[in-house]
Design a protein around this motif. Structure first.
Motif, PDB file in Angstrom:
ATOM      1  N   UNK A  80      39.479  35.428  39.820  1.00  7.94           N
ATOM      2  CA  UNK A  80      38.083  35.284  38.975  1.00  7.94           C
ATOM      3  C   UNK A  80      37.146  35.579  40.458  1.00  7.94           C
ATOM      4  N   UNK A  81      36.051  36.386  39.859  1.00  3.62           N
ATOM      5  CA  UNK A  81      35.197  37.024  40.796  1.00  3.62           C
ATOM      6  C   UNK A  81      33.942  35.912  40.764  1.00  3.62           C
ATOM      7  N   UNK A  82      33.034  36.002  41.749  1.00  5.86           N
ATOM      8  CA  UNK A  82      32.053  34.968  41.768  1.00  5.86           C
ATOM      9  C   UNK A  82      31.100  34.661  40.686  1.00  5.86           C
ATOM     10  N   UNK A  83      30.780  35.679  39.889  1.00 10.55           N
ATOM     11  CA  UNK A  83      30.015  35.392  38.673  1.00 10.55           C
ATOM     12  C   UNK A  83      30.754  35.172  37.310  1.00 10.55           C
ATOM     13  N   UNK A  84      31.887  35.216  37.593  1.00 10.07           N
ATOM     14  CA  UNK A  84      32.699  35.057  36.351  1.00 10.07           C
ATOM     15  C   UNK A  84      32.937  33.552  35.950  1.00 10.07           C
ATOM     16  N   UNK A  85      32.424  32.933  34.931  1.00  8.33           N
ATOM     17  CA  UNK A  85      32.509  31.456  34.546  1.00  8.33           C
ATOM     18  C   UNK A  85      33.879  31.146  33.712  1.00  8.33           C
ATOM     19  N   UNK A  86      34.486  32.086  33.034  1.00 10.14           N
ATOM     20  CA  UNK A  86      35.672  31.804  32.246  1.00 10.14           C
ATOM     21  C   UNK A  86      36.654  33.258  32.462  1.00 10.14           C
ATOM     22  N   UNK A  87      37.812  32.780  32.572  1.00  7.36           N
ATOM     23  CA  UNK A  87      38.881  34.092  32.653  1.00  7.36           C
ATOM     24  C   UNK A  87      40.100  33.648  31.645  1.00  7.36           C
ATOM     25  N   UNK A  88      40.564  34.481  30.728  1.00  5.42           N
ATOM     26  CA  UNK A  88      41.702  34.213  30.082  1.00  5.42           C
ATOM     27  C   UNK A  88      42.509  35.141  30.286  1.00  5.42           C
ATOM     28  N   UNK A  89      43.741  34.788  30.582  1.00  4.42           N
ATOM     29  CA  UNK A  89      44.950  35.828  31.058  1.00  4.42           C
ATOM     30  C   UNK A  89      46.073  35.686  30.069  1.00  4.42           C
ATOM     31  N   UNK A  90      46.567  36.822  29.616  1.00  5.63           N
ATOM     32  CA  UNK A  90      47.723  36.986  28.794  1.00  5.63           C
ATOM     33  C   UNK A  90      47.936  35.951  27.723  1.00  5.63           C
ATOM     34  N   UNK A  91      47.086  35.756  26.957  1.00  4.88           N
ATOM     35  CA  UNK A  91      47.126  34.766  25.946  1.00  4.88           C
ATOM     36  C   UNK A  91      47.946  35.029  24.800  1.00  4.88           C
TER      37      UNK A  91
END
Length: 310
Positions: free
Chosen positions: A1-12
């Motif tokens: 997750x980068x600094x400005x990312x507030x939500x990351x979804x992976x492989x749902x």
């Protein structure tokens, strides 16, 4: 997750029996950004939204908020940072609008003074202050949609998920909703927006994710998706006389209808001069010229096909 990312979804991933509704869907959402989640009926949009907000348990994959917060690590903390505007109206029809908003705020633990202040603020934002004491049963469809948004915002979430929030509303309410979302974006909120209306996505979305059959088939900015078309713009040329079709056949991407030529090009500014020169060499007299760019609907249909999805 980068600094400005507030939500990351992976492989749902989510299956219902033998049917895979969502397969390896990944996306990232940044502060002050609208992510448009697009796809045909049954493509997996609502299931993806359900997994992100915690209403649906994924079979695989993770969703993480800034700071490493997830449903697994802190369910209550995670859900306090998320707001959901569901596809179906979710209101208590016989309770006044103010009580609907206050009820949702109380569920998120807002204290009495804060709850009153936030209730007043969000009702004003969606243009319902003068109807705060009226029951949603007396509201129009557009007013109910706007009240749904107020309920989702009362606890001041960082991330707002909107699942087809303008379905069945009038143009005035739709524009009011757009104004609300643009204001939220300017305030630094992060929004995921699903819709079947391509013009809405063109207006609102900074980043687009197109899903089909449960998979991501394309993602990027609008410019990046337009670049995937074989020709993103069209020259409409009105011609005089009856030119030789054999001569026109030497021009790529030409469709003729009577005395109009539709010529597909990749760049209007770069390609117009060479096209006009080629027509002049073939003795074609040009009487009028217009241009049009591809739309997001063109991109969508190119990626997902034209087959009906019922």
């Amino acid at each position: 997750m980068t600094r400005d990312e507030v939500l990351v979804a992976r492989g749902l991933r989510k299956a219902y029996g033998d049917r895979l509704a969502v397969q390896e869907v990944s996306l990232a959402l940044r502060a002050g950004e609208v992510l448009g989640l697009l796809g045909p009926n049954g493509a997996g949009k609502s299931t993806t939204v359900g997994m992100i907000c915690g209403l649906t348990t994924p079979d695989a994959g993770t969703v993480t908020l800034a700071g490493g917060v997830s449903l697994a690590s802190d369910e209550a903390g995670y859900k306090r940072r998320i707001g959901l505007v569901p596809q179906d109206i979710a209101l208590y029809e016989e309770l006044p609008a103010r009580m609907n908003v206050a009820l949702f705020g109380a569920l998120y633990g807002l204290a009495s003074e804060q709850l009153k202040r936030r209730t007043d603020e969000v009702l004003a934002m969606v243009g319902l202050s003068d109807r705060a004491n009226d029951r949603p049963a007396t509201f129009s469809g557009g007013m109910k949609r706007r009240l749904n948004i107020a309920c989702a915002l009362v606890h001041d979430p960082e991330v707002l998920l909107l699942d087809e929030p303008t379905a069945g509303v009038d143009p005035q309410s739709r524009n009011a909703i757009f104004d609300n979302l643009e204001m939220l974006k300017a305030a630094g909120k992060a929004l995921i927006y699903t819709t079947h209306y391509m013009e809405e996505a063109e207006r609102l979305a900074d980043w687009l994710v197109i899903v089909d059959h449960g998979r991501v088939v394309a993602s990027g900015t609008q410019a990046e998706l337009f670049a995937r078309l074989p020709a993103a713009q069209t020259l409409h040329v009105e011609i005089a006389g009856e030119p030789d079709d054999a001569a026109l056949a030497g021009l790529p991407g030409v469709t003729r209808t009577g005395q109009r030529l539709d010529i597909r090009v990749t760049d209007i500014g770069r390609d117009t001069g060479p096209v006009l020169a080629a027509l002049a060499e073939r003795g074609v007299q040009v009487r009028g010229l217009a241009s049009a760019r591809a739309t997001l609907e063109d991109v969508f249909l190119t990626l997902t096909g034209r087959q009906l999805r019922d």
